[in-house]
Design a protein around this motif. Structure first.
Motif, PDB file in Angstrom:
ATOM      1  N   PHE A  77      34.174  59.771  30.912  1.00 32.73           N
ATOM      2  CA  PHE A  77      35.276  60.628  31.337  1.00 32.73           C
ATOM      3  C   PHE A  77      35.996  61.158  30.106  1.00 32.73           C
ATOM      4  O   PHE A  77      36.359  60.389  29.207  1.00 32.73           O
ATOM      5  CB  PHE A  77      36.250  59.795  32.191  1.00 32.73           C
ATOM      6  N   ASP A  78      36.178  62.478  30.034  1.00 33.41           N
ATOM      7  CA  ASP A  78      36.755  63.106  28.854  1.00 33.41           C
ATOM      8  C   ASP A  78      38.191  62.622  28.604  1.00 33.41           C
ATOM      9  O   ASP A  78      39.029  62.685  29.506  1.00 33.41           O
ATOM     10  CB  ASP A  78      36.748  64.629  29.057  1.00 33.41           C
ATOM     11  N   ARG A  79      38.446  62.179  27.367  1.00 32.50           N
ATOM     12  CA  ARG A  79      39.757  61.595  27.073  1.00 32.50           C
ATOM     13  C   ARG A  79      40.904  62.586  27.152  1.00 32.50           C
ATOM     14  O   ARG A  79      42.059  62.189  27.256  1.00 32.50           O
ATOM     15  CB  ARG A  79      39.737  60.931  25.691  1.00 32.50           C
ATOM     16  N   GLN A  80      40.572  63.880  27.106  1.00 29.43           N
ATOM     17  CA  GLN A  80      41.659  64.880  27.201  1.00 29.43           C
ATOM     18  C   GLN A  80      42.391  64.778  28.547  1.00 29.43           C
ATOM     19  O   GLN A  80      43.561  65.149  28.662  1.00 29.43           O
ATOM     20  CB  GLN A  80      41.103  66.300  27.033  1.00 29.43           C
ATOM     21  N   PHE A  81      41.695  64.218  29.575  1.00 32.57           N
ATOM     22  CA  PHE A  81      42.319  64.144  30.900  1.00 32.57           C
ATOM     23  C   PHE A  81      43.368  63.029  30.989  1.00 32.57           C
ATOM     24  O   PHE A  81      44.159  62.984  31.913  1.00 32.57           O
ATOM     25  CB  PHE A  81      41.262  63.916  31.989  1.00 32.57           C
ATOM     26  N   LEU A  82      43.333  62.109  30.028  1.00 31.42           N
ATOM     27  CA  LEU A  82      44.221  60.949  30.115  1.00 31.42           C
ATOM     28  C   LEU A  82      45.691  61.342  29.999  1.00 31.42           C
ATOM     29  O   LEU A  82      46.565  60.698  30.559  1.00 31.42           O
ATOM     30  CB  LEU A  82      43.876  59.920  29.025  1.00 31.42           C
TER      31      LEU A  82
END
Ligand code: ADP
Ligand code: MG
Length: 246
Positions: free
Chosen positions: A128-133
């Protein structure tokens, strides 16, 4: 070991009865799967277990280790160890995934110090792309990204029981495999009990089912081992439906 015990559960909306007496017992580490035609009441069951407002419970009980959950607000049920991955995850503008998880930790008296690390670790495990965190929760995410987001939250929160409502819908093959494997590993690592609603046997390639239940018109009409899912894939639901509905 924990036990989630649903017995004689009846519920509806207004005058319409949707659940007509559901009996289901899930133990820690087990995976129970509910399959059934659209409109059977599968999502309603998940909502009623979690305490979503708008449904009237007219009978039965939902107990976690003997403690009645019906009547408790949703946050108390979460505190008791339940988690619901929604069929249609809600967008929450203004609240990041990180903030939501930190708040959940605080609400259950857990130290928030390790949240960042856990989020990064869980994100990596399911690609899961960390930018979404740090982005607002679920806002502008694709259907598949939202489902991955639900799986990530499950991994971070580590509840005792997870209800997964069509976790597989919208996920591409690789994401499905990553999410299903993560849930399966939690059944071993943290003894997670799972109630998974799905239409597709492919979810069960990684997430190994102990029991399959067929739900039709608010009732469980058959329960069996994993082979029941294969039979359904071949035959569909025809033999459970009255002739007029086929
Ligand atoms: P499934 O998840 O098995 O497809 P649902 O639980 O979503 O089924 O819905 C079961 C039935 O109950 C459907 O006929 C649906 O239209 C109805 N229903 C569910 N929630 C509501 C609601 N909040 N208000 C009115 N009808 C509802
Ligand atoms: Mg549904």
């Amino acid at each position: 070991m924990s036990v989630l015990e649903i017995s004689g559960l009846e519920a509806g909306v207004g005058d319409t009865q949707i659940l007509r007496g559901i009996d289901l017992t899930v133990e820690s580490g087990q995976v129970h799967v509910i399959m059934g035609p659209n409109g059977s009441g599968k999502s309603t069951l998940s909502h009623v277990i979690m305490g979503r407002p708008g449904y009237e419970v007219t009978g039965g009980s939902v107990r976690l280790d003997g403690v009645e959950l019906l009547g408790l607000p949703t946050w108390r049920r979460a505190q008791a160890g339940l988690f619901l991955a929604l069929q249609y995850p809600t967008e929450v503008p203004g609240v990041s995934l990180h903030d939501a998880m930190a708040e959940a930790f605080r609400a259950s008296g857990r130290d928030t110090g390790g949240v960042d690390e856990l989020l990064a670790e869980e994100a990596a495990r399911i690609g899961f792309d960390r930018q979404f965190l740090t982005r607002p929760l679920n806002v502008d995410l694709s259907g598949g990204e939202k489902k991955r987001n639900e799986t990530l939250q499950l991994g971070v929160l580590r509840p005792r029981f997870a209800i997964l409502d069509e976790l597989d819908s919208g996920l591409d093959v690789d994401a499905l495999s990553a999410c299903a494997s993560r849930v399966e590993s939690m059944t071993n690592e943290s003894d997670l009990g799972v109630l998974a609603i799905t239409h597709y046997v492919r979810l069960l390639n990684q997430l190994r089912a102990d029991r399959i239940h067929i739900m039709v018109k608010g009732r469980i009409v058959e329960s069996g081992g994993p082979e029941l899912a294969d039979l359904l894939e071949e035959e569909g639901y025809a033999r459970y439906l009255p002739p007029a509905m086929i």
